[in-house]
Motif scaffolding. Structure first.
Motif, PDB file in Angstrom:
ATOM      1  N   UNK A  32       0.772  -1.642  -0.082  1.00 15.15           N
ATOM      2  CA  UNK A  32      -0.067   0.160  -0.115  1.00 15.15           C
ATOM      3  C   UNK A  32       1.056   1.444  -0.518  1.00 15.15           C
ATOM      4  N   UNK A  33       0.444   2.675  -0.588  1.00 16.16           N
ATOM      5  CA  UNK A  33       0.975   3.492  -0.558  1.00 16.16           C
ATOM      6  C   UNK A  33       0.055   4.515  -0.209  1.00 16.16           C
ATOM      7  N   UNK A  34       0.349   5.358   0.428  1.00 16.67           N
ATOM      8  CA  UNK A  34       0.077   7.078   0.473  1.00 16.67           C
ATOM      9  C   UNK A  34      -0.665   7.280  -0.557  1.00 16.67           C
ATOM     10  N   UNK A  35      -0.871   8.761  -0.071  1.00 19.82           N
ATOM     11  CA  UNK A  35      -1.544   9.698  -1.060  1.00 19.82           C
ATOM     12  C   UNK A  35       0.022  10.137  -1.422  1.00 19.82           C
TER      13      UNK A  35
ATOM     14  N   UNK B 223       5.524   7.330   2.444  1.00 20.01           N
ATOM     15  CA  UNK B 223       4.884   6.362   3.127  1.00 20.01           C
ATOM     16  C   UNK B 223       5.340   5.073   2.212  1.00 20.01           C
ATOM     17  N   UNK B 224       4.668   3.887   2.781  1.00 21.47           N
ATOM     18  CA  UNK B 224       4.437   2.425   2.116  1.00 21.47           C
ATOM     19  C   UNK B 224       4.799   1.320   2.670  1.00 21.47           C
ATOM     20  N   UNK B 225       3.734   0.011   2.920  1.00 27.19           N
ATOM     21  CA  UNK B 225       3.863  -0.959   3.502  1.00 27.19           C
ATOM     22  C   UNK B 225       3.982  -2.186   2.617  1.00 27.19           C
ATOM     23  N   UNK B 226       4.675  -2.930   3.143  1.00 32.83           N
ATOM     24  CA  UNK B 226       4.714  -4.541   2.468  1.00 32.83           C
ATOM     25  C   UNK B 226       4.426  -5.692   3.392  1.00 32.83           C
TER      26      UNK B 226
ATOM     27  N   UNK C 255      12.082  -7.509  -2.555  1.00 34.35           N
ATOM     28  CA  UNK C 255      10.728  -8.244  -4.073  1.00 34.35           C
ATOM     29  C   UNK C 255      10.221  -7.317  -4.828  1.00 34.35           C
ATOM     30  N   UNK C 256       9.360  -6.546  -4.432  1.00 29.35           N
ATOM     31  CA  UNK C 256       8.289  -5.992  -4.741  1.00 29.35           C
ATOM     32  C   UNK C 256       8.529  -4.224  -4.598  1.00 29.35           C
ATOM     33  N   UNK C 257       8.430  -3.666  -4.845  1.00 32.15           N
ATOM     34  CA  UNK C 257       8.199  -2.095  -4.587  1.00 32.15           C
ATOM     35  C   UNK C 257       6.524  -1.174  -5.215  1.00 32.15           C
ATOM     36  N   UNK C 258       6.389  -0.709  -4.392  1.00 34.02           N
ATOM     37  CA  UNK C 258       4.945   0.230  -5.055  1.00 34.02           C
ATOM     38  C   UNK C 258       5.388   1.247  -5.501  1.00 34.02           C
ATOM     39  N   UNK C 259       4.589   1.967  -5.622  1.00 38.55           N
ATOM     40  CA  UNK C 259       5.458   3.781  -6.189  1.00 38.55           C
ATOM     41  C   UNK C 259       4.103   3.650  -7.144  1.00 38.55           C
TER      42      UNK C 259
ATOM     43  N   UNK D  28      -2.423   6.889   9.026  1.00 34.88           N
ATOM     44  CA  UNK D  28      -2.346   5.088   9.140  1.00 34.88           C
ATOM     45  C   UNK D  28      -2.926   4.938   7.420  1.00 34.88           C
ATOM     46  N   UNK D  29      -1.861   3.509   7.287  1.00 29.10           N
ATOM     47  CA  UNK D  29      -2.239   2.789   5.754  1.00 29.10           C
ATOM     48  C   UNK D  29      -2.789   1.756   6.326  1.00 29.10           C
ATOM     49  N   UNK D  30      -3.808   1.406   6.097  1.00 24.98           N
ATOM     50  CA  UNK D  30      -4.662  -0.111   6.604  1.00 24.98           C
ATOM     51  C   UNK D  30      -4.254  -0.787   5.246  1.00 24.98           C
TER      52      UNK D  30
END
Length: 126
Positions: A50-53, A57-60, A67-71, A105-107
């Motif tokens: 998940x990624x913030x607006x 901020x990211x969370x995995x 291994x994974x990258x969210x952007x 908060x990243x749900x």
């Protein structure tokens, strides 16, 4: 209301890479925190990242870390999931989802996300 469509899935050999794209229409994706989830046959939908607006901020999930990258690119109204070192356990339908909530908060629970794309299939062969 935002509409989401995933793309970039496909068949890849173990150890390979894929880049998934979540494209938005209808509203600016910058209004939403965006998550990636996946669902394998016979299993429940599970959180991946998940990624913030703002993208700051990211969370995995543990299996995705390293291994994974969210952007995201808010100018292009899109969020990406770069997946490397794929293994057969990563085989699933991958969904992106948007959470309009405020705050830092990243749900990670699917129920916290209001809008969903139809999904894209990722198949990793051994």
């Amino acid at each position: 209301q935002v509409e989401l469509v995933e793309s970039g899935g496909g068949l890849v050999q173990a150890g390979g890479s894929l880049r998934l794209t979540c494209a938005a229409s209808g509203r600016s994706l910058s209004r939403y925190k965006v998550g990636w989830f996946r669902q394998a046959p016979g299993k429940e939908r599970e959180f991946v990242a998940v990624i913030s607006k703002s993208g700051g901020i990211t969370r995995y999930t543990d299996s995705a870390k390293g291994r994974f990258t969210i952007s995201r690119d808010n100018d292009k109204n899109a969020v990406f999931l770069q997946m490397t070192t794929l293994n057969v356990e990563d085989t699933a339908v991958y969904f992106c989802a948007a959470d309009p909530s405020y705050g830092v908060v990243l749900y990670t629970l699917p129920g916290e996300f209001q809008y969903w794309g139809p999904g894209t299939q990722v198949t990793v062969s051994s």
